[in-house]
Design a protein around this motif. Structure first.
Motif, PDB file in Angstrom:
ATOM      1  N   ASP A   1      65.506 -10.306 -67.745  1.00 12.93           N
ATOM      2  CA  ASP A   1      64.266 -10.440 -68.522  1.00 12.93           C
ATOM      3  C   ASP A   1      63.902  -9.135 -69.224  1.00 12.93           C
ATOM      4  N   LYS A   2      64.120  -8.018 -68.534  1.00 16.23           N
ATOM      5  CA  LYS A   2      63.790  -6.721 -69.122  1.00 16.23           C
ATOM      6  C   LYS A   2      64.719  -6.407 -70.302  1.00 16.23           C
ATOM      7  N   LEU A   3      65.968  -6.791 -70.186  1.00 16.39           N
ATOM      8  CA  LEU A   3      66.915  -6.589 -71.277  1.00 16.39           C
ATOM      9  C   LEU A   3      66.461  -7.363 -72.516  1.00 16.39           C
ATOM     10  N   ILE A   4      66.052  -8.605 -72.318  1.00 12.06           N
ATOM     11  CA  ILE A   4      65.558  -9.418 -73.429  1.00 12.06           C
ATOM     12  C   ILE A   4      64.314  -8.767 -74.039  1.00 12.06           C
ATOM     13  N   TYR A   5      63.449  -8.239 -73.189  1.00  6.74           N
ATOM     14  CA  TYR A   5      62.229  -7.589 -73.687  1.00  6.74           C
ATOM     15  C   TYR A   5      62.561  -6.425 -74.610  1.00  6.74           C
ATOM     16  N   PHE A   6      63.468  -5.550 -74.194  1.00  2.00           N
ATOM     17  CA  PHE A   6      63.784  -4.380 -75.020  1.00  2.00           C
ATOM     18  C   PHE A   6      64.423  -4.785 -76.342  1.00  2.00           C
ATOM     19  N   ARG A   7      65.249  -5.824 -76.317  1.00  3.80           N
ATOM     20  CA  ARG A   7      65.800  -6.302 -77.596  1.00  3.80           C
ATOM     21  C   ARG A   7      64.688  -6.866 -78.481  1.00  3.80           C
ATOM     22  N   SER A   8      63.760  -7.569 -77.877  1.00  2.11           N
ATOM     23  CA  SER A   8      62.708  -8.224 -78.655  1.00  2.11           C
ATOM     24  C   SER A   8      61.829  -7.229 -79.401  1.00  2.11           C
ATOM     25  N   GLN A   9      61.877  -5.969 -79.031  1.00  2.00           N
ATOM     26  CA  GLN A   9      61.082  -4.941 -79.705  1.00  2.00           C
ATOM     27  C   GLN A   9      61.729  -4.457 -80.996  1.00  2.00           C
ATOM     28  N   GLN A  10      62.947  -4.901 -81.230  1.00  2.00           N
ATOM     29  CA  GLN A  10      63.665  -4.479 -82.438  1.00  2.00           C
ATOM     30  C   GLN A  10      63.345  -5.402 -83.611  1.00  2.00           C
ATOM     31  N   ASP A  11      63.350  -4.826 -84.796  1.00  2.00           N
ATOM     32  CA  ASP A  11      63.032  -5.568 -86.014  1.00  2.00           C
ATOM     33  C   ASP A  11      64.022  -6.708 -86.246  1.00  2.00           C
ATOM     34  N   LEU A  12      63.531  -7.852 -86.662  1.00  2.00           N
ATOM     35  CA  LEU A  12      64.309  -9.038 -87.043  1.00  2.00           C
ATOM     36  C   LEU A  12      64.997  -9.726 -85.871  1.00  2.00           C
ATOM     37  N   TYR A  13      64.588  -9.383 -84.645  1.00  2.27           N
ATOM     38  CA  TYR A  13      65.154 -10.043 -83.466  1.00  2.27           C
ATOM     39  C   TYR A  13      64.669 -11.487 -83.386  1.00  2.27           C
ATOM     40  N   LYS A  14      65.593 -12.418 -83.089  1.00  2.00           N
ATOM     41  CA  LYS A  14      65.252 -13.839 -83.008  1.00  2.00           C
ATOM     42  C   LYS A  14      65.585 -14.463 -81.657  1.00  2.00           C
ATOM     43  N   GLY A  15      66.251 -13.739 -80.795  1.00  2.00           N
ATOM     44  CA  GLY A  15      66.599 -14.273 -79.482  1.00  2.00           C
ATOM     45  C   GLY A  15      67.934 -13.729 -79.023  1.00  2.00           C
ATOM     46  N   GLU A  16      68.340 -14.130 -77.825  1.00  2.00           N
ATOM     47  CA  GLU A  16      69.647 -13.727 -77.309  1.00  2.00           C
ATOM     48  C   GLU A  16      70.739 -14.622 -77.899  1.00  2.00           C
ATOM     49  N   SER A  17      71.946 -14.095 -78.005  1.00  2.00           N
ATOM     50  CA  SER A  17      73.053 -14.890 -78.539  1.00  2.00           C
ATOM     51  C   SER A  17      73.721 -15.736 -77.461  1.00  2.00           C
ATOM     52  N   PHE A  18      73.365 -15.493 -76.208  1.00  2.00           N
ATOM     53  CA  PHE A  18      73.760 -16.320 -75.064  1.00  2.00           C
ATOM     54  C   PHE A  18      72.945 -15.817 -73.876  1.00  2.00           C
ATOM     55  N   PRO A  19      72.834 -16.603 -72.812  1.00  2.00           N
ATOM     56  CA  PRO A  19      72.054 -16.127 -71.669  1.00  2.00           C
ATOM     57  C   PRO A  19      72.676 -14.860 -71.078  1.00  2.00           C
ATOM     58  N   PRO A  20      71.901 -13.809 -70.832  1.00  2.00           N
ATOM     59  CA  PRO A  20      72.472 -12.572 -70.297  1.00  2.00           C
ATOM     60  C   PRO A  20      73.181 -12.801 -68.971  1.00  2.00           C
ATOM     61  N   ILE A  21      74.327 -12.166 -68.826  1.00  2.00           N
ATOM     62  CA  ILE A  21      75.066 -12.177 -67.561  1.00  2.00           C
ATOM     63  C   ILE A  21      74.768 -10.866 -66.857  1.00  2.00           C
ATOM     64  N   VAL A  22      74.045 -10.940 -65.757  1.00  2.00           N
ATOM     65  CA  VAL A  22      73.729  -9.762 -64.948  1.00  2.00           C
ATOM     66  C   VAL A  22      74.301 -10.023 -63.566  1.00  2.00           C
ATOM     67  N   GLY A  23      75.475  -9.439 -63.291  1.00  2.00           N
ATOM     68  CA  GLY A  23      76.182  -9.725 -62.050  1.00  2.00           C
ATOM     69  C   GLY A  23      76.324  -8.486 -61.178  1.00  2.00           C
ATOM     70  N   TYR A  24      75.605  -8.482 -60.069  1.00  2.00           N
ATOM     71  CA  TYR A  24      75.645  -7.347 -59.141  1.00  2.00           C
ATOM     72  C   TYR A  24      76.671  -7.607 -58.048  1.00  2.00           C
ATOM     73  N   GLN A  25      77.499  -6.589 -57.799  1.00  2.00           N
ATOM     74  CA  GLN A  25      78.517  -6.664 -56.759  1.00  2.00           C
ATOM     75  C   GLN A  25      79.373  -7.926 -56.898  1.00  2.00           C
ATOM     76  N   SER A  26      79.384  -8.812 -55.894  1.00  2.00           N
ATOM     77  CA  SER A  26      80.276  -9.973 -55.924  1.00  2.00           C
ATOM     78  C   SER A  26      79.949 -10.929 -57.065  1.00  2.00           C
TER      79      SER A  26
END
Length: 595
Positions: free
Chosen positions: A343-368
């Motif tokens: 969610d935080k990654l999406i937030y920081f992108r959303s602060q950029q000009d002309l941002y319209k959304g993610e190009s796919f759901p973020p993959i955040v994989g910790y350890q295994s």
């Protein structure tokens, strides 16, 4: 209903239709990779949510085929459903067909929902079924008889996509397509691919999550074009602009009738890979099956698109700098859920000009979880990230001025020697592909080995393709070009061409422990060493983690490339940063292996 209850109800419907087996794909009638909720039929009847995979249901057995990217995910999601996982040996290969034809008795009947299968897929299926006189039967909408409260068709509104961003008017594009039609000597060209329609007419919408396309079909004729779309989805101003370009509108559901009344003397060209089998029986016109006219044109970005691609990478790199600086500071003080990080990654992108959304759901994989190639964190089941261990983050943004896709792997605390070895072998593969010079006409399967050879020499490998094409404010996975181990897909068989943008993403995954992937987007360019050769330019701009590198495994040339890349990154991003973020970037871009 549970998955078992849904399958039981489906088998009742199958029996009433007189079919012995039912094939349920993951796509929609346009053969889209990602689909709207209305067409997630395979997910509804299996519980498997991966973007690639196919379900086969028999009276007493159900099987799901998917590739190695989803093995761990499928094993988890299929547990308790009674569905058996069949592991594909080759990504996207139709391995279920041979199994099904061997399993069924002679003169059995296979049911398919015709709209969800291309004429090419049905032709392949029939070629195998004919050996045992197995019949293919259209059981359109059989899933709707069972699927209670099925979501409606998507209803987002289309909008005009300004030529300022894409660099070419719809009139120019239509002229280019008609010139190709003339070469093929065809009167009509029917287009099913949603991204191809969006590109050709310079329109966008959000009928599919993360992909700015609108549900429609398009028939291009010698003098006119007809867009099949629900009327309310097109605002009056856009209707006026389309009409001025010679594009008229008809209802989305009228497409079958419109095709059926084309006279027998006419020829109609279709892409055999996405032209629906449901349209073929009623056609009178001479059907010419081939491969997309638009796809290879769309893949080569024009100078305007390339300029925007380069600038959007700066914005994306700035957003990621804010994000990773926040991440490293925060995890020192408290644990973080994978979902909070996404969610935080999406937030920081959303602060950029002309941002319209993610190009796919973020993959955040910790350890295994990082070893699950297309992992998606869920709030109730995700891992808690601590200030130790490996973290893989694969994400991308959709901006009006471009599409991004990047993967970085980092480690909190001190990495083990084995982690550093695996990471370095992956990095060496990334650099080997990035720095390649190759003759024009070279295909993705020929270059794929460069990314794997260092892992292979250590007896290691990864089970996914090395890269895919990327669209311009369109699909993040855009055909035809890419890098793959086989020629089963276009990524392996298509030649690389100057102007195309592709991902470079080798990886390594240790099941139950961690995953590693390093991904940059690359622009294919003329090689400076030979006019008959091509090369790549890395356009993604963000530091590659150096704390995980075992420098003893790196050559002087590889170290030099990495240091030069980091100089470029710092020069591009630092003017837009200040304070601790600028200091963070400076630290991440420091040269390595230099005394």
């Amino acid at each position: 209903m549970t998955i078992k209850e849904r399958l039981k109800a489906l088998r009742v419907a199958m029996k009433s239709e007189g079919v012995d087996a039912l094939i349920i794909p993951a796509n929609d009638p346009h053969q889209s990779e990602y689909v709207a909720e209305h067409w997630k039929v395979r997910t509804y009847f299996s519980g498997f949510t991966g973007s690639a995979g196919l379900l086969v249901v028999l009276a007493d057995y159900a099987a799901l085929w998917t590739d190695s990217r989803y093995f761990l995910q499928a094993e988890s999601e299929l547990e308790g459903t009674g569905i058996t996982l069949h592991k594909q040996k080759v990504q996207h290969a139709p391995e279920h067909v041979e199994w099904l034809c061997n399993t069924l008795p002679e003169r059995a009947t296979i049911g398919v929902e015709a709209s969800l299968f291309s004429v090419q897929q049905i032709a392949y299926l029939k070629s195998h079924c004919s050996l045992k006189d197995i019949v293919i039967k259209d059981v359109e909408r059989i899933s709707s008889k069972v699927w209670e409260n099925r979501p409606p068709l998507p209803d987002t509104i289309a909008y005009d996509y300004d030529v300022f961003y894409n660099g070419k008017s719809r009139e120019e594009k239509l002229s280019q397509v008609r010139a190709e039609m003339k070469k093929r000597k065809v009167e009509h060209y029917f287009i099913s691919g949603l991204d191809e329609i969006a590109w050709l007419l310079n329109i966008r919408a959000w009928d599919i999550d993360h992909t700015p396309v609108v549900l429609s079909y398009l028939l291009v004729s010698e003098e006119k074009a007809t867009l099949f779309i629900r009327d309310y989805k097109v605002p009056e101003e856009l209707k006026r602009k389309l009409k001025a370009s010679g594009v008229s509108l008809k209802d989305y559901h009228a497409v079958g009738t419109a095709l059926s009344v084309l006279p027998a003397k006419d020829t109609i060209f279709v892409d055999k890979n996405n032209f629906s089998w449901s349209f073929e029986p009623s056609l009178k016109a001479d059907l010419i099956k081939g491969t997309s006219i638009i796809m290879p044109i769309m893949a080569i970005k024009n100078e305007t698109e390339i300029t925007h691609f380069r600038s959007v990478m700066v914005k994306d790199g700035i957003a990621l700098t804010h994000f990773f600086n926040w991440l490293e500071k925060t995890v020192e003080n408290r644990d973080l859920k994978e979902t909070e990080v996404a969610d935080k990654l999406i937030y920081f992108r959303s602060q950029q000009d002309l941002y319209k959304g993610e190009s796919f759901p973020p993959i955040v994989g910790y350890q295994s979880n990082g070893a699950i190639v297309h992992y998606r964190a869920e709030e109730k089941t995700c891992a808690t990230i601590k200030n130790e261990g490996m973290l893989l983050i694969d994400s991308g943004g959709q901006y009006l001025d471009g599409t991004t896709d990047i993967t970085r792997t980092i480690c909190f605390g001190t990495p083990t020697a084995q982690q550093k070895t695996h990471y370095t072998l992956v990095l060496k593969g990334n650099i080997a592909l990035q720095t390649a010079h190759f003759p024009k006409g070279t295909t993705g399967v020929q270059l794929d080995v460069l990314a794997r050879m260092n892992l292979w020499n250590a007896g290691l490998n990864y089970g996914h393709g090395t890269g895919h094409g990327v669209g311009f404010f369109l699909r993040v996975h855009e055909p035809p070009q890419g890098f793959a181990e086989s020629t089963t897909t276009l990524r392996g068989s298509s030649p690389l061409k100057a102007g195309t943008v592709s991902s470079n993403e080798p990886g390594f995954y240790k099941t139950g422990a961690y995953g590693i992937r390093i991904e940059n987007l690359m622009l294919c360019i003329p090689s400076p060493i030979n006019k008959d050769f091509l090369a790549f330019d890395a356009i993604t701009l963000f530091p590659i983690e150096t704390e995980l590198i075992d420098l003893s495994l790196m050559s002087k040339e590889e170290i030099a490339w990495l240091n030069q890349y980091h100089q470029r990154v710092y020069a591009a991003l630092s003017p837009s940063l200040e304070g601790e973020e600028k200091a963070w970037l400076w630290n991440k871009c420091q040269a390595v292996g230099v005394e």
